[in-house]
Design an enzyme around this catalytic site. Structure first.
Site, short mmCIF file in Angstrom:
data_model
loop_
_atom_site.label_atom_id
_atom_site.label_comp_id
_atom_site.label_asym_id
_atom_site.label_seq_id
_atom_site.Cartn_x
_atom_site.Cartn_y
_atom_site.Cartn_z
N CYS A 75 0.94 -1.28 0.05
CA CYS A 75 -0.10 0.10 0.03
C CYS A 75 0.92 1.34 -0.07
O CYS A 75 1.36 1.64 -1.00
CB CYS A 75 -0.86 0.01 1.22
SG CYS A 75 -2.50 0.99 1.03
N HIS A 162 -3.54 -5.62 0.63
CA HIS A 162 -3.02 -5.83 1.86
C HIS A 162 -3.01 -7.33 2.28
O HIS A 162 -4.12 -8.01 2.42
CB HIS A 162 -3.94 -5.40 2.84
CG HIS A 162 -3.81 -3.90 3.30
ND1 HIS A 162 -2.60 -3.16 3.74
CD2 HIS A 162 -4.39 -2.74 2.45
CE1 HIS A 162 -2.59 -1.88 3.83
NE2 HIS A 162 -3.74 -1.75 2.84
N GLU A 164 -1.71 -9.12 4.33
CA GLU A 164 -1.75 -9.29 5.72
C GLU A 164 -2.96 -9.50 6.28
O GLU A 164 -3.35 -10.03 7.42
CB GLU A 164 -0.91 -8.53 6.33
CG GLU A 164 -1.40 -7.19 6.57
CD GLU A 164 -1.27 -6.16 5.51
OE1 GLU A 164 -1.46 -4.77 5.71
OE2 GLU A 164 -0.90 -6.72 4.40
#
Length: 188
Positions: A75, A162, A164
């Site tokens: 990001c 993202h 994660e």
């Protein structure tokens, strides 16, 4: 073996990057983006630039990109990489928060093993609008033209989404692929 450093750029998901790496038994440490460049140069085998709210708060992240280490920008981390190499970042026309379908155009490096299209989790207003000259586009979507990029000659990668976050399809694979690049098992 040295750990990976996860650079905290004040994003809401930075701690999840560390957690994802540890869940994969990858040694990692979350560091502030004010950590001295010399410490980063000597202390890690690869750098993950986490997300954050504003590029003006990215601390020394721009300098970390030039250390000769493998780098993965997530990001805001992608934006730092793009700017450092001459790309342009600005507010996107659509922005993105929530599930986004990305199309992968190059499956090498960090996107090895992924299907042609997949659902990811996005949380951004800005995006890379002009790709730096030494980079290739790896993925795109209907809301963002440069969802993932890679340097043509260096182990430097950026993704807009993202990995994660649990809503991203097999997000762990990005981290596994990056770790393989850092350890020389995958040339990227």
């Amino acid at each position: 073996m040295l750990p990976l450093y996860v650079v905290n750029n004040y994003g809401q998901f930075n701690h999840l990057i560390l957690r994802a790496l540890r869940d994969l038994d990858i040694d990692a440490k979350l560091i502030p983006n004010t950590t001295p460049v010399s410490e980063v140069r000597e202390g890690c085998q690869g750098i993950i630039l986490g997300g954050g709210p504003d590029i003006s708060r990215a601390g020394l992240s721009h300098e970390y990109v030039r250390l000769g280490k493998p780098v993965l920008g997530i990001c805001l981390g992608l934006h730092v990489i793009a700017q450092e190499f001459g790309g342009t970042v600005q507010s996107g026309q659509k922005g993105g928060y929530g599930a986004v379908e990305v199309t992968i155009t190059d499956h090498d490096g960090i996107l090895q093993g992924y299907p042609q299209t997949m659902q990811v989790w996005a949380s951004h207003a800005d995006e890379v609008v002009t790709l730096p000259g030494d980079f290739d586009r790896l993925a795109t979507s209907s809301i963002c033209g440069n969802e993932a990029i890679a340097h043509k000659h260096l182990p430097i990668f950026g993704i807009q989404w993202h990995p994660e976050v649990s809503h991203t399809f097999e997000g762990h694979r990005v981290f596994e692929n990056f770790f393989s690049i850092c350890t020389g098992q995958n040339k990227g």
